[in-house]
Design an enzyme around this catalytic site. Structure first.
Site, PDB file in Angstrom:
ATOM      1  N   LYS A 204      10.333   2.857  11.574  1.00 22.45           N
ATOM      2  CA  LYS A 204       9.798   3.239  10.261  1.00 22.45           C
ATOM      3  C   LYS A 204       9.655   2.025   9.328  1.00 22.45           C
ATOM      4  O   LYS A 204       8.594   1.796   8.744  1.00 22.45           O
ATOM      5  CB  LYS A 204      10.723   4.293   9.642  1.00 22.45           C
ATOM      6  CG  LYS A 204      10.408   4.652   8.218  1.00 22.45           C
ATOM      7  CD  LYS A 204       9.113   5.416   8.061  1.00 22.45           C
ATOM      8  CE  LYS A 204       8.734   5.484   6.606  1.00 22.45           C
ATOM      9  NZ  LYS A 204       7.788   6.490   6.287  1.00 22.45           N
ATOM     10  N   ASN A 208       5.916   0.410   8.205  1.00 16.86           N
ATOM     11  CA  ASN A 208       5.488   0.300   6.804  1.00 16.86           C
ATOM     12  C   ASN A 208       5.316  -1.160   6.394  1.00 16.86           C
ATOM     13  O   ASN A 208       4.375  -1.504   5.675  1.00 16.86           O
ATOM     14  CB  ASN A 208       6.487   0.996   5.880  1.00 16.86           C
ATOM     15  CG  ASN A 208       6.127   2.455   5.660  1.00 16.86           C
ATOM     16  OD1 ASN A 208       5.170   2.950   6.257  1.00 16.86           O
ATOM     17  ND2 ASN A 208       6.870   3.145   4.839  1.00 16.86           N
ATOM     18  N   LEU A 250      -7.303  -2.492   5.535  1.00 16.66           N
ATOM     19  CA  LEU A 250      -7.894  -3.795   5.241  1.00 16.66           C
ATOM     20  C   LEU A 250      -8.749  -3.705   3.983  1.00 16.66           C
ATOM     21  O   LEU A 250      -9.759  -4.376   3.872  1.00 16.66           O
ATOM     22  CB  LEU A 250      -8.740  -4.286   6.421  1.00 16.66           C
ATOM     23  CG  LEU A 250      -7.986  -4.820   7.651  1.00 16.66           C
ATOM     24  CD1 LEU A 250      -8.956  -5.333   8.692  1.00 16.66           C
ATOM     25  CD2 LEU A 250      -7.003  -5.935   7.273  1.00 16.66           C
ATOM     26  N   GLY A 257       1.143  -0.070  -3.934  1.00 12.19           N
ATOM     27  CA  GLY A 257       2.154   0.455  -4.858  1.00 12.19           C
ATOM     28  C   GLY A 257       2.774   1.673  -4.214  1.00 12.19           C
ATOM     29  O   GLY A 257       2.818   1.775  -2.984  1.00 12.19           O
ATOM     30  N   CYS A 260       6.831   4.093  -1.456  1.00  9.10           N
ATOM     31  CA  CYS A 260       7.334   3.670  -0.139  1.00  9.10           C
ATOM     32  C   CYS A 260       7.229   2.181   0.124  1.00  9.10           C
ATOM     33  O   CYS A 260       8.247   1.513   0.311  1.00  9.10           O
ATOM     34  CB  CYS A 260       6.597   4.426   0.967  1.00  9.10           C
ATOM     35  SG  CYS A 260       6.985   6.168   0.953  1.00  9.10           S
ATOM     36  N   LYS A 263       9.441  -0.421  -1.869  1.00 12.69           N
ATOM     37  CA  LYS A 263      10.884  -0.285  -1.633  1.00 12.69           C
ATOM     38  C   LYS A 263      11.241  -0.510  -0.161  1.00 12.69           C
ATOM     39  O   LYS A 263      12.269  -1.107   0.146  1.00 12.69           O
ATOM     40  CB  LYS A 263      11.333   1.084  -2.152  1.00 12.69           C
ATOM     41  CG  LYS A 263      11.911   2.055  -1.170  1.00 12.69           C
ATOM     42  CD  LYS A 263      12.390   3.307  -1.848  1.00 12.69           C
ATOM     43  CE  LYS A 263      11.997   4.580  -1.134  1.00 12.69           C
ATOM     44  NZ  LYS A 263      12.464   4.795   0.187  1.00 12.69           N
ATOM     45  N   LYS A 320      -2.643   5.469  -6.134  1.00  8.71           N
ATOM     46  CA  LYS A 320      -3.798   5.614  -5.248  1.00  8.71           C
ATOM     47  C   LYS A 320      -4.442   6.968  -5.539  1.00  8.71           C
ATOM     48  O   LYS A 320      -3.846   7.772  -6.266  1.00  8.71           O
ATOM     49  CB  LYS A 320      -3.386   5.491  -3.779  1.00  8.71           C
ATOM     50  CG  LYS A 320      -2.472   6.594  -3.290  1.00  8.71           C
ATOM     51  CD  LYS A 320      -2.295   6.488  -1.794  1.00  8.71           C
ATOM     52  CE  LYS A 320      -1.784   7.808  -1.245  1.00  8.71           C
ATOM     53  NZ  LYS A 320      -1.681   7.797   0.192  1.00  8.71           N
TER      54      LYS A 320
HETATM   55  C1  UDX Z   1       2.871   5.067   2.915  1.00 10.24           C
HETATM   56  C2  UDX Z   1       2.675   5.056   4.451  1.00 10.24           C
HETATM   57  O1  UDX Z   1       1.290   4.979   4.755  1.00 10.24           O
HETATM   58  C3  UDX Z   1       3.302   6.276   5.066  1.00 10.24           C
HETATM   59  O2  UDX Z   1       3.197   6.214   6.472  1.00 10.24           O
HETATM   60  C4  UDX Z   1       4.755   6.295   4.663  1.00 10.24           C
HETATM   61  O3  UDX Z   1       5.427   7.333   5.247  1.00 10.24           O
HETATM   62  C5  UDX Z   1       4.884   6.328   3.154  1.00 10.24           C
HETATM   63  O4  UDX Z   1       4.234   5.177   2.620  1.00 10.24           O
HETATM   64  P1  UDX Z   1       1.718   6.202   0.813  1.00 10.24           P
HETATM   65  O5  UDX Z   1       2.619   5.349  -0.003  1.00 10.24           O
HETATM   66  O6  UDX Z   1       1.586   7.644   0.492  1.00 10.24           O
HETATM   67  O7  UDX Z   1       2.144   6.138   2.360  1.00 10.24           O
HETATM   68  O8  UDX Z   1       0.258   5.573   0.701  1.00 10.24           O
HETATM   69  P2  UDX Z   1      -0.735   4.701   1.571  1.00 10.24           P
HETATM   70  O9  UDX Z   1      -1.991   5.441   1.726  1.00 10.24           O
HETATM   71  O10 UDX Z   1      -0.120   4.163   2.784  1.00 10.24           O
HETATM   72  O11 UDX Z   1      -1.029   3.503   0.554  1.00 10.24           O
HETATM   73  C6  UDX Z   1       0.019   2.662   0.102  1.00 10.24           C
HETATM   74  C7  UDX Z   1      -0.518   1.654  -0.879  1.00 10.24           C
HETATM   75  O12 UDX Z   1      -1.322   0.693  -0.236  1.00 10.24           O
HETATM   76  C8  UDX Z   1      -1.387   2.233  -1.984  1.00 10.24           C
HETATM   77  O13 UDX Z   1      -1.046   1.602  -3.191  1.00 10.24           O
HETATM   78  C9  UDX Z   1      -2.803   1.861  -1.599  1.00 10.24           C
HETATM   79  O14 UDX Z   1      -3.647   1.718  -2.698  1.00 10.24           O
HETATM   80  C10 UDX Z   1      -2.558   0.537  -0.901  1.00 10.24           C
HETATM   81  N1  UDX Z   1      -3.582   0.195   0.076  1.00 10.24           N
HETATM   82  C11 UDX Z   1      -3.729   0.929   1.199  1.00 10.24           C
HETATM   83  C12 UDX Z   1      -4.386  -0.919  -0.132  1.00 10.24           C
HETATM   84  O15 UDX Z   1      -4.267  -1.617  -1.144  1.00 10.24           O
HETATM   85  N2  UDX Z   1      -5.322  -1.249   0.816  1.00 10.24           N
HETATM   86  C13 UDX Z   1      -5.484  -0.523   1.950  1.00 10.24           C
HETATM   87  O16 UDX Z   1      -6.337  -0.891   2.756  1.00 10.24           O
HETATM   88  C14 UDX Z   1      -4.673   0.601   2.145  1.00 10.24           C
END
Ligand code: UDX
Length: 429
Positions: A204, A208, A250, A257, A260, A263, A320
């Site tokens: 995990k 991440n 990408l 942010g 998850c 942290k 997001k």
């Molecule tokens: C994430 C993990 O994807 C998930 O598997 C885990 O269990 C919890 O954390 P989450 O935080 O809900 O999920 O959002 P995610 O869609 O993964 O995006 C995380 C952050 O990355 C967001 O701030 C998003 O804007 C950013 N992001 C994502 C980017 O800046 N670029 C990308 O290409 C994808």
């Protein structure tokens, strides 16, 4: 099966609902009475598309219940999922005190063989500590197993992710627990990876962190693209078509942010350090992510020259789209920095404004993007909500005092924006 879920946050609530949807009897426990009452009345504590409907269906079918009574949950269930929060503590390590509390409570109410599952994201070796805690608090000699079963769902598509995961990871130390857990997940139609408990815990954190690394990597590439006059979106396409790399995660922008990534990367770096390995790449990932926000504010400053007394409109506040979650949202940093420089801020987000009001001071919240645009010297795109992509840009321009758009999520086509008469800047293009 009878299942108890302790903690009705994002992970707990979605996991419990999905198991109920699969036909199991689920009792979700939370110590916050208000939250339990809210759920009993069919009101959701979070915004997650499709969740309310699924909760309602399963409550009506009698398979999903909410309670504050952990004893009832533990005694009536064979499997107990711990899905309470593991927030960062001041030194960046995960605060595991809620996990420990639940482990003690579970131990005290165990009446027969139980499987205790870590669903929350925890550092490696937490399973061992949960096991010892239960051994020390159990009242009589009752057998149990501690299992690690990390959750990978994303906010905004949590139901879909939980129903159709890419894989299911089960970390076990006994055959008995393995059989029960594999049986629980047998009709999810996803590959099941069975490992030892520690490996599952690391999967995990490592997954991440890797995704965060991908984001920081493309953001660093975006900076080079900007200096060289290339286009990071085309670069990402070209890289992503390589199956070994893949196009997902990408998207260059304001960096990651949420509750998850920030942290988890911190916690993974800390536990690695404690174990004796300095993990420098993780620190770089964090630094790039932070710099991305800083550079974005600089970009706004460059375009406006003087920020003091200018009015800046921010479209999107959530970390997001498709969530009302403001945790570690880049918009918070950006707004704070602009306010420090004397800007007046107007803002709109389709879902996150109530949460934003708890965090951000002196922001004029608007009912729609057009009201935000009215009289502003600059519009900032901080979250890529679908509705922003469909804006009537001619109307937006008419409303604005100066036609500056600084897009932190690359949602518009630069050529089209110039044609429309905007001074448009985005990321890595
Ligand atoms: C994430 C993990 O994807 C998930 O598997 C885990 O269990 C919890 O954390 P989450 O935080 O809900 O999920 O959002 P995610 O869609 O993964 O995006 C995380 C952050 O990355 C967001 O701030 C998003 O804007 C950013 N992001 C994502 C980017 O800046 N670029 C990308 O290409 C994808």
């Amino acid at each position: 099966m009878n299942i108890c879920i302790v903690g009705t946050g994002y992970v707990g609530l979605v996991t419990g609902t999905i198991f109920a949807h699969k036909g199991h009897n689920v009792i979700c426990i939370d110590k916050e009475e208000d939250k339990v009452n809210m759920l009993k009345e069919g009101r959701m504590p979070i915004y997650e598309p499709g969740l309310d409907k699924l909760v309602e269906e399963n409550v009506r079918a009698g398979r999903l219940n909410f309670s504050t009574d952990i004893e009832a949950g533990v005694t009536s269930s064979q499997i107990i999922f711990i899905a309470v929060g593991t927030p960062p503590s001041e030194d960046g390590r995960a605060d595991l005190s809620y996990i420990e509390q639940v482990a003690r409570q579970v131990a005290r109410h165990m009446n027969e063989y139980k499987i205790i599952v870590e669903k929350s994201t925890v550092p490696v070796q937490t399973g061992e500590k949960v096991k010892t805690t239960i051994e020390m608090n159990v009242r009589s000699k009752i057998e149990f197993d501690v299992v690690s079963n990390p959750e990978f769902l994303k906010e905004g598509s949590a139901i879909e992710d939980a129903l159709h995961p890419d894989r299911i990871v089960i970390g076990v130390s006994s055959e008995r627990a393995r059989k029960v857990m594999e049986d629980l997940y047998k009709d999810f139609n996803a590959p099941i990876i069975t490992t030892d408990v520690k490996s599952a815990e690391i999967i995990k954190h490592a997954a991440n962190s890797f995704l965060a690394l991908k984001i920081s990597y493309i953001n660093a590439v975006a900076n080079v693209c900007e200096l060289a006059g290339a286009n990071v979106m085309e670069v990402a396409e070209g890289m992503g078509l390589d199956k070994r790399i893949g196009r997902n995660f990408l998207n260059a922008g304001l960096g990651y942010g949420g509750s998850c990534f920030p942290k988890d990367i911190d916690a993974f770096a800390r536990i690695s350090e404690e174990l004796g390995y300095d993990f420098p790449i993780l620190k770089e990932v964090q630094q790039i992510n932070y710099d991305q926000r800083k550079m974005f504010v600089k970009k706004i400053e460059q375009e406006l020259w003087i920020v003091k007394r200018k009015t800046i409109g921010v479209l999107g506040l959530a970390f997001k789209p498709n969530t009302d979650d403001m945790r570690e949202a880049p918009a918070i940093y950006i707004i704070n920095e602009l306010q420090k420089r004397g800007a007046n801020i107007k803002a709109y987000d389709p879902e996150a404004m109530d949460n934003a009001k708890q965090i951000l001071d002196k922001v004029e919240y608007c009912q729609d993007p057009y009201s935000v645009a009215k009289g502003v010297d600059c519009l900032v795109i901080a979250t890529e909500w679908e509705e922003f992509k469909l804006l009537d840009l001619k109307r937006i321009k008419k409303e604005m005092n100066q036609p500056n758009i600084i897009d932190g999520r690359n949602i518009f086509d630069p050529a089209k924006m110039i044609e429309l008469g905007f001074n448009y800047r985005s990321i890595g293009r």
